[in-house]
Design a protein around this motif. Structure first.
Motif, PDB file in Angstrom:
ATOM      1  N   GLU A  52      -1.810  -0.898   9.252  1.00 45.51           N
ATOM      2  CA  GLU A  52      -1.014   0.309   9.485  1.00 45.51           C
ATOM      3  C   GLU A  52      -0.672   1.042   8.198  1.00 45.51           C
ATOM      4  N   GLY A  53      -0.366   0.320   7.141  1.00 41.97           N
ATOM      5  CA  GLY A  53      -0.091   0.987   5.872  1.00 41.97           C
ATOM      6  C   GLY A  53      -1.307   1.742   5.379  1.00 41.97           C
ATOM      7  N   LEU A  54      -2.498   1.171   5.621  1.00 41.59           N
ATOM      8  CA  LEU A  54      -3.737   1.831   5.259  1.00 41.59           C
ATOM      9  C   LEU A  54      -3.968   3.074   6.121  1.00 41.59           C
ATOM     10  N   ILE A  72       0.838  -1.205   0.000  1.00 45.37           N
ATOM     11  CA  ILE A  72       0.000   0.000   0.000  1.00 45.37           C
ATOM     12  C   ILE A  72       0.867   1.246   0.000  1.00 45.37           C
ATOM     13  N   VAL A  73       1.842   1.284   0.889  1.00 48.42           N
ATOM     14  CA  VAL A  73       2.700   2.474   1.000  1.00 48.42           C
ATOM     15  C   VAL A  73       3.498   2.692  -0.281  1.00 48.42           C
ATOM     16  N   ARG A  74       4.145   1.646  -0.767  1.00 49.83           N
ATOM     17  CA  ARG A  74       4.990   1.809  -1.963  1.00 49.83           C
ATOM     18  C   ARG A  74       4.178   2.206  -3.187  1.00 49.83           C
ATOM     19  N   HIS A  84       4.305   9.023   0.692  1.00 50.51           N
ATOM     20  CA  HIS A  84       5.707   9.450   0.663  1.00 50.51           C
ATOM     21  C   HIS A  84       6.251   9.621   2.075  1.00 50.51           C
ATOM     22  N   MET A  85       5.428  10.100   2.982  1.00 51.37           N
ATOM     23  CA  MET A  85       5.853  10.224   4.374  1.00 51.37           C
ATOM     24  C   MET A  85       6.051   8.848   5.000  1.00 51.37           C
ATOM     25  N   ALA A  86       5.132   7.927   4.714  1.00 47.03           N
ATOM     26  CA  ALA A  86       5.207   6.596   5.301  1.00 47.03           C
ATOM     27  C   ALA A  86       6.411   5.806   4.801  1.00 47.03           C
ATOM     28  N   LEU A  87       6.887   6.117   3.602  1.00 49.80           N
ATOM     29  CA  LEU A  87       8.082   5.428   3.097  1.00 49.80           C
ATOM     30  C   LEU A  87       9.246   5.562   4.064  1.00 49.80           C
TER      31      LEU A  87
END
Length: 513
Positions: free
Chosen positions: A192-194, A85-87, A154-157
């Motif tokens: 969490e990615g969501l 999800i994040v990527r 982008h922040m979560a990356l």
């Protein structure tokens, strides 16, 4: 308390205020969690772990994300789903968001996800908190969001040790930025990615900054108008309380009262009380125009604060006794904030247009009865001729920005998201509009102070005299042309920081905001 004076903000039992929010995002105040915060996050996380263990059908936890919401994901693949999800969502483009906006979004994630209805791990929120406190700022391209997802991804990356982040003046790989502050990348668990990409976090964060800045600029616009009415020999009879009692708009009466207090004991106002029967609307209708804009800004702020204290995630993890349920809906929609952000741009544009008209009157000798362009030697010197051009250009830009973004729509996610809020664009416009208004008001103040100098020895009000003295500390009276850019930037800083408000209120007491 003013935002710049707040050094620590604790999240938990007490709801965060706009001033506290700005203190963290803009001024670097530290963030802490209290026991209430920790407890509710841990309880919510325990429910998500239970859903996963029991393989309940929960969007983004045990099912795929996006269009394939019914595809069941094996527990062993839950972590991979969140990483994917994040990527896959880190697809925004263009110039990076300003540092204070990225910090604001990070803080909003802590506020919203920390309400205890998102099921995120405390460890993940702690990492975001420590990054904020250590001034690690993810590099976030600013364009390409219809309301959420891409900027947050982008922040979560960086949480994963990927992407890029600023630490000091260095733009580093995400993993290196974490290493610099003694941290390691995390592994996002189920949901969490969501949670860190979904929701109203970015829209609300930007709107909070915009509402704060617009409020300060609007209050300072009253001060600028009080300087201009004295500089232009306007009659203060237009601000008579009896007149404004006949309109049922409290903001109008409040602006009129502020103008009376700001012009009180002015030798200029006394001398020219009956200079004209009535002035042009840019002077005469300040209470009505400023009041109307302020009503809209106040309503916007109220809705934005409501969203600031809401849960904007999907699904919402709702406890019920010893168990709980995942409620799948659309709390991630930002329409409330988008509409109010659009309204803020409209109100800001109204304030800018009337401010620019007052500036134009001051530089136009046919109206001001002062030397052309406020220079003692016009012809040889251009004075503030071109400064008015700048105010005019900014006002025209604002008019273009006033087209509402929240009314627009393009379907996404294979028609699963057949309507989108477009609130991210609305919030960014409001943020940028507030900054432009700061410049327009600053140009008016700059011209008004010069006009007051030219009207000596007649003295303005004590409040105007204090404001003039503060500005003249660094911006000298104009006798011959010089580079005015630095002057304009300096006065704009005094507007945006609230310094001009402070100076005026030290003389007349608190003004209506």
């Amino acid at each position: 308390m003013a935002a710049h004076k707040i050094t620590n903000v604790t999240l938990g039992e007490e709801p965060i205020t706009i001033e506290q929010f700005v203190a963290v995002a803009r001024h670097g105040a530290r963030v802490e969690f209290d026991a209430t915060y920790v407890d509710r996050v841990r309880k919510s996380r325990a429910l998500v772990e239970r859903f996963l263990a029991e393989n309940r059908l929960v969007y983004g936890v045990t099912t795929g994300f996006g269009d394939n919401v019914t595809e069941v994901i094996a527990p062993a693949d839950a972590e991979q789903l969140q990483r994917n999800i994040v990527r896959s969502h880190a697809v925004s483009v263009g110039e990076p968001l300003p540092t204070e906006i990225v910090r604001a979004i990070g803080l909003m994630e802590l506020v919203g996800l920390g309400e205890g209805y998102s099921g995120i791990r405390l460890e993940t929120l702690e990492l975001i908190r420590r990054m904020l406190n250590a001034r690690v700022t993810p590099h976030v391209p600013s364009e390409g969001s219809v309301g959420y997802l891409a900027p947050e991804a982008h922040m979560a990356l960086v949480l994963l040790g990927e992407g890029r982040a600023w630490y000091g003046d260095e733009l580093l790989p995400g993993a290196e930025a974490l290493t610099r502050i003694g941290e390691e990348p995390t592994r996002l668990g189920c949901k969490e990615g969501l949670s860190v990409t979904n929701g109203t976090h970015s829209v609300t964060a930007i709107a909070v900054l915009a509402a704060h800045d617009a409020g300060v600029a609007a209050a300072t616009a009253d001060i600028a108008a009080s300087l201009s009415v004295q500089a232009l020999k306007g009659t203060v009879r237009a601000y008579d309380a009896r007149l404004h009692e006949r309109k049922r708009h409290p903001e109008q009466a409040a602006v009129a009262e502020s103008l009376r207090r700001l012009t009180e004991s002015s030798a200029l106002s006394a001398e020219f009380l009956d200079h004209r029967l009535q002035d042009g609307l840019a002077l005469r209708a300040v209470p009505q125009m400023h009041g109307g804009a302020k009503r809209t800004l106040a309503q916007a702020r109220e809705v934005i604060v409501e969203e600031l204290h809401s849960v904007g995630d999907n699904p919402v993890i709702h406890p019920e006794g010893e168990d709980g349920v995942a409620l799948m809906g659309a709390n991630c929609d930002s329409t409330y904030v988008g509409i109010q952000a659009d309204s803020m741009v409209n109100a800001i544009t109204v304030l800018a247009k009337v401010s620019e008209r007052r500036t134009d009157r001051m530089v136009n000798s046919n109206f001001s009865e002062l030397p052309a362009f406020l220079t003692p030697r016009p012809g040889l010197n251009s004075g503030y001729m071109i400064a008015q051009y700048t105010a005019a250009a900014l006002t025209m830009e604002l008019r273009g920005m006033a087209m509402p973004a929240s009314a627009d729509n393009v379907t996404t996610s294979a028609n699963q998201e057949d309507t989108v809020s477009n609130a991210y664009l609305a919030a960014l416009k409001a943020y940028r509009a507030a900054r432009k208004l700061g410049y327009v008001v600053a140009i008016e103040v700059m011209c008004a102070v010069q006009a007051l100098d030219l009207l000596a020895p007649l003295a303005p009000s004590p409040a105007a005299e204090a404001l003039r003295a503060r500005i003249r500390e660094t911006v000298p009276t104009v006798y011959e042309d010089r580079v005015f850019h630095a002057d304009m930037e300096h006065i704009t800083h005094l507007v945006r920081s609230g310094e001009l408000l402070r100076v005026a209120e030290d003389v007349v007491g608190p003004l209506g905001r």
